[in-house]
Design a protein around this motif. Structure first.
Motif, PDB file in Angstrom:
ATOM      1  N   SER A   1       0.791  -1.213   0.104  1.00 38.29           N
ATOM      2  CA  SER A   1       0.003  -0.052   0.087  1.00 38.29           C
ATOM      3  C   SER A   1       0.719   1.328   0.091  1.00 38.29           C
ATOM      4  CB  SER A   1      -0.861   0.015   1.377  1.00 38.29           C
ATOM      5  OG  SER A   1      -1.508   1.175   1.373  1.00 38.29           O
ATOM      6  N   THR A   2       0.317   2.225  -0.728  1.00 35.04           N
ATOM      7  CA  THR A   2       1.367   3.318  -0.744  1.00 35.04           C
ATOM      8  C   THR A   2       0.775   4.686   0.141  1.00 35.04           C
ATOM      9  OG1 THR A   2       0.140   4.359  -2.755  1.00 35.04           O
ATOM     10  CG2 THR A   2       1.953   3.029  -2.928  1.00 35.04           C
TER      11      THR A   2
ATOM     12  N   ALA B   1       2.939   2.624   5.802  1.00 33.97           N
ATOM     13  CA  ALA B   1       3.346   2.021   4.219  1.00 33.97           C
ATOM     14  C   ALA B   1       4.820   2.061   3.826  1.00 33.97           C
ATOM     15  CB  ALA B   1       2.590   3.153   3.270  1.00 33.97           C
ATOM     16  N   VAL B   2       5.497   3.051   4.288  1.00 31.97           N
ATOM     17  CA  VAL B   2       6.912   2.943   3.745  1.00 31.97           C
ATOM     18  C   VAL B   2       7.573   1.441   4.541  1.00 31.97           C
ATOM     19  CG1 VAL B   2       9.269   3.866   4.104  1.00 31.97           C
ATOM     20  CG2 VAL B   2       7.274   5.160   3.051  1.00 31.97           C
TER      21      VAL B   2
ATOM     22  N   ILE C   1      10.122  -4.753  -1.002  1.00 29.89           N
ATOM     23  CA  ILE C   1       9.308  -4.116  -2.421  1.00 29.89           C
ATOM     24  C   ILE C   1       8.852  -2.959  -2.394  1.00 29.89           C
ATOM     25  CG2 ILE C   1       7.599  -4.943  -4.102  1.00 29.89           C
ATOM     26  CD1 ILE C   1       7.473  -7.868  -2.808  1.00 29.89           C
ATOM     27  N   ASP C   2       9.653  -2.328  -3.169  1.00 32.31           N
ATOM     28  CA  ASP C   2       9.319  -0.663  -3.458  1.00 32.31           C
ATOM     29  C   ASP C   2       7.645  -0.559  -3.835  1.00 32.31           C
ATOM     30  OD1 ASP C   2       9.254   2.085  -3.711  1.00 32.31           O
ATOM     31  OD2 ASP C   2      11.357   1.992  -4.578  1.00 32.31           O
TER      32      ASP C   2
ATOM     33  N   THR D   1       9.300  -3.247  -7.667  1.00 34.96           N
ATOM     34  CA  THR D   1      10.486  -3.507  -7.734  1.00 34.96           C
ATOM     35  C   THR D   1      10.911  -3.869  -6.488  1.00 34.96           C
ATOM     36  OG1 THR D   1      11.471  -1.399  -7.751  1.00 34.96           O
ATOM     37  CG2 THR D   1      10.812  -2.412  -9.875  1.00 34.96           C
ATOM     38  N   PRO D   2      12.036  -4.934  -6.640  1.00 27.97           N
ATOM     39  CA  PRO D   2      12.702  -5.188  -5.339  1.00 27.97           C
ATOM     40  C   PRO D   2      13.318  -4.164  -4.692  1.00 27.97           C
ATOM     41  CG  PRO D   2      12.985  -6.982  -6.738  1.00 27.97           C
ATOM     42  CD  PRO D   2      12.359  -5.848  -7.687  1.00 27.97           C
ATOM     43  N   ILE D   3      13.563  -3.721  -3.532  1.00 25.95           N
ATOM     44  CA  ILE D   3      14.823  -3.066  -3.113  1.00 25.95           C
ATOM     45  C   ILE D   3      15.758  -3.721  -2.761  1.00 25.95           C
ATOM     46  CG2 ILE D   3      15.105  -1.511  -1.055  1.00 25.95           C
ATOM     47  CD1 ILE D   3      12.059  -1.472  -0.302  1.00 25.95           C
ATOM     48  N   PRO D   4      17.109  -3.073  -3.594  1.00 35.19           N
ATOM     49  CA  PRO D   4      18.267  -3.601  -3.600  1.00 35.19           C
ATOM     50  C   PRO D   4      18.771  -4.106  -2.126  1.00 35.19           C
ATOM     51  CG  PRO D   4      18.379  -1.943  -5.215  1.00 35.19           C
ATOM     52  CD  PRO D   4      17.138  -1.922  -4.299  1.00 35.19           C
TER      53      PRO D   4
END
Length: 101
Positions: free
Chosen positions: A11-12, A17-18, A26-27, A31-34
């Motif tokens: 959820s944004t 959320a963060v 996962i951003d 996309t995966p967070i490095p």
């Protein structure tokens, strides 16, 4: 065109959320967070977790100013702080949060 919410995406919205996206790695765009970014974030958060706090009211005020400045005009936020018996905005806060606006 109807947008559908992907259940696999975090959820944004909302205060957590963060944190939820970070926990999933996962951003918001899916996309995966490095791993290097996640590891550095976790390392710094562990340091922060061990820091002695100065008090709940001080932390509340800091969060109100940091987040409120994104949503509330300077004069209005200042009056809200004073009405709630917090210290008014400091010059350095005004310069940092409102200086470029």
């Amino acid at each position: 065109m109807t947008m559908t919410l992907d259940a696999n995406l975090p959820s944004t919205t909302g205060a957590d959320a963060v944190d939820e996206a970070i926990a999933r790695g996962i951003d918001f765009d899916g996309t995966p967070i490095p791993p290097a970014k996640l590891e550095l974030y976790q390392q710094v958060m562990e340091l922060e977790a061990g820091r002695q706090r100065s008090g709940v009211s001080n932390t509340m005020r800091s969060r109100i100013v940091r987040i409120g400045a994104k949503h509330i005009p300077q004069d209005e936020l200042n009056q809200m702080l004073i009405a709630a018996d917090f210290a008014p905005l400091k010059d350095k806060e005004i310069a940092f949060y409102y200086g470029g606006k």
